[in-house]
Design a protein around this motif. Structure first.
Motif, PDB file in Angstrom:
ATOM      1  N   SER A  77       0.881  -1.345  -0.111  1.00  0.00           N
ATOM      2  CA  SER A  77       0.098   0.028   0.107  1.00  0.00           C
ATOM      3  C   SER A  77       0.887   1.159   0.118  1.00  0.00           C
ATOM      4  O   SER A  77       0.555   2.101   0.102  1.00  0.00           O
ATOM      5  CB  SER A  77      -0.861   0.030   1.272  1.00  0.00           C
ATOM      6  N   TRP A 112     -10.364   1.771  -0.512  1.00  0.00           N
ATOM      7  CA  TRP A 112     -10.310   0.813  -1.520  1.00  0.00           C
ATOM      8  C   TRP A 112     -11.468  -0.011  -1.501  1.00  0.00           C
ATOM      9  O   TRP A 112     -12.304  -0.233  -2.151  1.00  0.00           O
ATOM     10  CB  TRP A 112      -9.071   0.501  -1.871  1.00  0.00           C
ATOM     11  N   SER A 113     -11.625  -0.765  -0.322  1.00  0.00           N
ATOM     12  CA  SER A 113     -12.576  -1.876  -0.051  1.00  0.00           C
ATOM     13  C   SER A 113     -13.985  -1.371  -0.038  1.00  0.00           C
ATOM     14  O   SER A 113     -15.039  -1.610  -0.635  1.00  0.00           O
ATOM     15  CB  SER A 113     -12.360  -2.539   1.032  1.00  0.00           C
ATOM     16  N   ILE A 126     -12.510   0.242 -10.974  1.00  0.00           N
ATOM     17  CA  ILE A 126     -11.501   0.657  -9.904  1.00  0.00           C
ATOM     18  C   ILE A 126     -10.299  -0.150 -10.055  1.00  0.00           C
ATOM     19  O   ILE A 126      -9.082  -0.103  -9.726  1.00  0.00           O
ATOM     20  CB  ILE A 126     -12.147   0.308  -8.592  1.00  0.00           C
ATOM     21  N   MET A 181      -6.321   0.630 -10.483  1.00  0.00           N
ATOM     22  CA  MET A 181      -5.536   0.358  -9.565  1.00  0.00           C
ATOM     23  C   MET A 181      -4.327  -0.130 -10.186  1.00  0.00           C
ATOM     24  O   MET A 181      -2.964  -0.060 -10.063  1.00  0.00           O
ATOM     25  CB  MET A 181      -5.933  -0.614  -8.542  1.00  0.00           C
TER      26      MET A 181
END
Length: 500
Positions: free
Chosen positions: A424, A449-450, A464, A468
């Motif tokens: 991350s 993000w989750s 998404i 990413m």
């Protein structure tokens, strides 16, 4: 008595060294236990459609109402419980008989197309005295236990136990993992655990046990076969030497038992650890094949049928009507957002074709395998090597989820969370020595993000993943630009203070 005392002392030292992680794991276990209990207490309905909350609803924010759908499924009761009951009643998997079950006089189609270990887990769960939550308990247990190899990998790659603690914490309290593993009781947890465990064992030079752990992962779910690419890239090269160092302070002048010719080769061409070791690779490959064959018995006695059920039976998603998004039960592919945004028809047809034909998938896999093989393995700094290999593995998994011929559901992304929690911050992906400094972004980014994935409509959340992938692919350039921006801002702040 002396041996028991030594073992006790080692255990105490180990607990003291990792006390903060153990405390985090205990806290995580408490939260996971509450989520599991909530699921078990609300699980209900009529078989085979019993389930918990399916993740749909509305959320009022600043006067607006947001409708969301987490994609909850009834797979647990419809598939997992029935597979276990079929097996415990003596029905052989990978047969037509096993693909049907009768409940209350009604016949349902319940095809089984996973490798055998997942079926054995389901059967074991049905034997536990906490029905109907027995299988769910095992899935939750494996999900919770995945925090251990995540902590180990993050600590190793960063050379900082606090980074490992933050990565484990980010995983344990990640909404995607909690919802799909501890609450919905869906299937990724066992294969993710053994996959991460295998990677950690490989990083710590347990080559055979690491290879067998990854093989075990693949015998739970086919997705883990992609873990085999870094496995090949690592095992095909010479094992680390006992006298080599993996720390950032390794002696640049390698001192070992090599001959003058070997030492000259080490200095003039490339590290000896980067040389091929085909004989050692073939030995471990033979062990892997024997192990996989043993666990695939007796189904492997009919290899064509076994391979058909595992690799062909899951099917592909070929979208025939490219004018409207597919219905809820069909997996999402990259063509769906193109339909939503009314992209040119030729582009929709092209993306649809390279997806269901596996052209995009195979092309990407080939590129990442080549990059892994070309990554220089210097035994004096294995940490740097493994950072890059782990980073390439994450890009590979993102690519697999983007271009899978079957498509994806939201719960598939449980497999990505461990990688994101560890990678991350950009320095974890970089080719540089030294430990990685602690940053709160390690906890914040994966959770944000989750939540974004969960609340984004099913027709768009694959974008998404695409974003990413691009960000991580370009992370070196983005990190450089961001560093220059931050540096320029700091200079201006300093100048303004001096001027005042």
């Amino acid at each position: 008595m002396v041996m028991m005392s030594d073992a006790r002392d080692r255990l105490i030292r180990l607990m003291n060294e990792h006390a903060l992680f153990l405390l985090t794991l205990v806290g995580g276990a408490f939260i996971w236990g509450l989520v599991f209990w909530r699921a078990a207490s609300t699980f209900g309905g009529t078989p085979p459609f019993r389930a918990v909350w399916n993740g749909t609803g509305t959320l009022p924010i600043f006067g607006y109402t947001i409708t969301f759908n987490f994609e909850g499924w009834v797979d647990y009761d419809y598939y997992y419980v029935n597979w276990a009951d079929q097996f415990l009643h003596g029905v052989i998997p990978y047969t037509d008989e096993f693909n049907r079950t009768t409940i209350g006089g009604e016949t349902y189609t319940t095809p089984y197309f996973f490798p055998p270990l997942y079926l054995y887990l389901c059967a074991t769960g049905r034997l536990l005295p906490i029905q109907p939550a027995g299988i769910g308990f095992l899935l939750t247990f494996f999900g919770l236990l995945t925090a251990v190899p995540i902590y180990g990998i993050a600590t190793y790659l960063s050379d900082d136990t606090m980074v490992g603690v933050l990565a484990a914490t980010s995983y344990l309290f990640n909404p995607i993992v909690l919802y799909y593993t501890a609450f919905e009781w869906l299937n990724p947890a066992p294969f993710v655990f053994f996959g991460m465990l295998g990677l950690y064992l490989l990083m710590t030079d347990h080559r055979v046990s690491g290879a067998l752990a990854i093989t075990t992962s693949a015998l739970f779910k086919q997705t883990a076969f992609f873990f085999g690419l870094p496995l090949i890239a690592y095992l095909i090269k010479r094992p680390p030497r006992e006298d080599s160092s993996t720390t950032e302070n390794a002696d640049e002048n390698y001192e070992g038992d090599d001959t003058d010719e070997e030492r000259e080769e080490y200095d003039s061409t490339r590290p000896l650890g980067d040389q091929l070791d085909l004989r050692g690779f073939l030995k471990i490959l033979a062990i892997i094949i024997a192990y996989a064959a043993l666990l695939s018995m007796p189904y492997l006695l009919d290899p064509a049928n076994y391979i058909f059920y595992i690799f062909v039976k899951p099917g592909i998603t070929k979208i025939e009507d490219l004018t409207v998004p597919t219905e809820f039960t069909i997996p999402v592919t990259m063509v769906i957002p193109l339909i939503v945004f009314n992209a040119p028809m030729w582009l929709r047809e092209f993306v649809n074709f390279i997806t269901y034909s596996s052209i995009a998938l195979i092309a990407g896999m080939s590129v990442f395998l080549i990059l892994m093989l070309l990554e220089i393995k210097d035994d004096r700094n294995l940490r740097e090597y493994w950072r890059r290999l782990f980073y390439l593995m994450f890009l590979l998994l993102l690519w697999v989820h983007l271009w899978s011929p079957r498509g994806i559901y939201k719960y598939y992304l449980v497999a990505l969370v461990p990688f994101f929690t560890i990678l991350s911050v950009s320095r974890m992906c970089a080719r540089q020595k030294g430990h990685v400094q602690v940053s709160l972004w390690m906890m914040v980014l994966p959770i944000l993000w989750s939540l974004a994935v969960l609340f984004t409509p099913r027709n768009l959340y694959i974008l998404i993943l695409a974003a990413m992938f691009l960000v991580y692919l370009l992370q070196s350039y983005i990190g450089h630009v961001w560093g220059r921006v931050v540096g320029a801002v700091r200079v201006r702040v300093v100048r303004s203070k001096v001027g005042s």
